[in-house]
Design a protein around this motif. Structure first.
Motif, short mmCIF file in Angstrom:
data_model
loop_
_atom_site.label_atom_id
_atom_site.label_comp_id
_atom_site.label_asym_id
_atom_site.label_seq_id
_atom_site.Cartn_x
_atom_site.Cartn_y
_atom_site.Cartn_z
N VAL A 1 4.70 4.70 -6.62
CA VAL A 1 4.07 4.65 -7.95
C VAL A 1 3.82 6.06 -8.53
O VAL A 1 4.12 6.29 -9.69
CB VAL A 1 2.78 3.80 -7.94
CG1 VAL A 1 1.99 3.95 -9.22
CG2 VAL A 1 3.12 2.33 -7.70
N TRP B 1 9.06 -6.19 -8.51
CA TRP B 1 8.58 -5.23 -9.52
C TRP B 1 9.65 -4.96 -10.56
O TRP B 1 10.83 -5.20 -10.35
CB TRP B 1 8.06 -3.96 -8.89
CG TRP B 1 9.01 -3.11 -8.09
CD1 TRP B 1 9.74 -3.50 -7.01
CD2 TRP B 1 9.28 -1.73 -8.28
NE1 TRP B 1 10.45 -2.42 -6.53
CE2 TRP B 1 10.19 -1.32 -7.28
CE3 TRP B 1 8.84 -0.78 -9.19
CZ2 TRP B 1 10.65 -0.03 -7.16
CZ3 TRP B 1 9.31 0.53 -9.08
CH2 TRP B 1 10.20 0.89 -8.07
N GLU C 1 0.83 -1.21 0.00
CA GLU C 1 0.00 0.00 0.00
C GLU C 1 0.86 1.26 0.00
O GLU C 1 0.58 2.21 -0.73
CB GLU C 1 -0.95 0.01 1.20
CG GLU C 1 -1.88 1.19 1.22
CD GLU C 1 -2.65 1.41 -0.08
OE1 GLU C 1 -2.78 2.57 -0.52
OE2 GLU C 1 -3.12 0.41 -0.68
N TRP D 1 3.92 1.45 -1.14
CA TRP D 1 4.56 1.49 -2.46
C TRP D 1 3.60 2.10 -3.48
O TRP D 1 3.98 2.99 -4.24
CB TRP D 1 4.98 0.07 -2.87
CG TRP D 1 5.63 -0.01 -4.20
CD1 TRP D 1 6.94 0.24 -4.50
CD2 TRP D 1 5.00 -0.35 -5.44
NE1 TRP D 1 7.15 0.06 -5.85
CE2 TRP D 1 5.99 -0.30 -6.45
CE3 TRP D 1 3.70 -0.71 -5.80
CZ2 TRP D 1 5.71 -0.57 -7.78
CZ3 TRP D 1 3.42 -0.99 -7.12
CH2 TRP D 1 4.42 -0.92 -8.10
N ARG D 2 2.36 1.64 -3.46
CA ARG D 2 1.36 2.16 -4.40
C ARG D 2 1.10 3.65 -4.20
O ARG D 2 0.96 4.40 -5.17
CB ARG D 2 0.03 1.42 -4.24
CG ARG D 2 0.00 0.08 -4.89
CD ARG D 2 -1.38 -0.53 -4.76
NE ARG D 2 -1.39 -1.85 -5.34
CZ ARG D 2 -2.17 -2.83 -4.93
NH1 ARG D 2 -3.00 -2.65 -3.92
NH2 ARG D 2 -2.12 -3.99 -5.51
N SER D 3 0.99 4.08 -2.97
CA SER D 3 0.61 5.47 -2.70
C SER D 3 1.78 6.44 -2.79
O SER D 3 1.57 7.62 -3.07
CB SER D 3 -0.07 5.59 -1.33
OG SER D 3 0.84 5.31 -0.29
#
Length: 88
Positions: free
Chosen positions: A30, A54, A23, A25-27
């Motif tokens: 990314v 990744w 989460e 990493w995504r927020s």
């Protein structure tokens, strides 16, 4: 001339923290990487091994290492590093 470089990155995350790690990493990662010219080509969570995998690419005038150094020194990355709790 530009050369495309792709890295396969594998992180082993402490047990029980993989979802929180993904989460963050995504927020945080990314949105920032593409702003600095990188492409995220794919990402996977391997729950059996507590790993996050990744692919990240860069295709620009600098080398991957040079561009990555700019990413590391960016104020946005500094903010992420200063607020991390050991999960990213």
């Amino acid at each position: 001339m530009t050369t495309r470089t792709t890295q396969l990155r594998t992180y082993t995350v402490r047990e029980g923290l993989l979802d929180a790690w993904v989460e963050r990493w995504r927020s945080q990662i990314v949105p920032l990487r593409p702003e600095l010219g990188f492409t995220i080509d794919g990402a996977w969570a391997d729950r059996e091994r507590n790993q996050f995998i990744w692919l990240i690419s860069y295709d620009g005038p600098e080398t991957f290492a040079e561009r990555n150094a700019l990413y590391g020194a960016s104020p946005a990355r500094e903010a992420i590093t200063s607020t991390r709790t050991g999960t990213l």
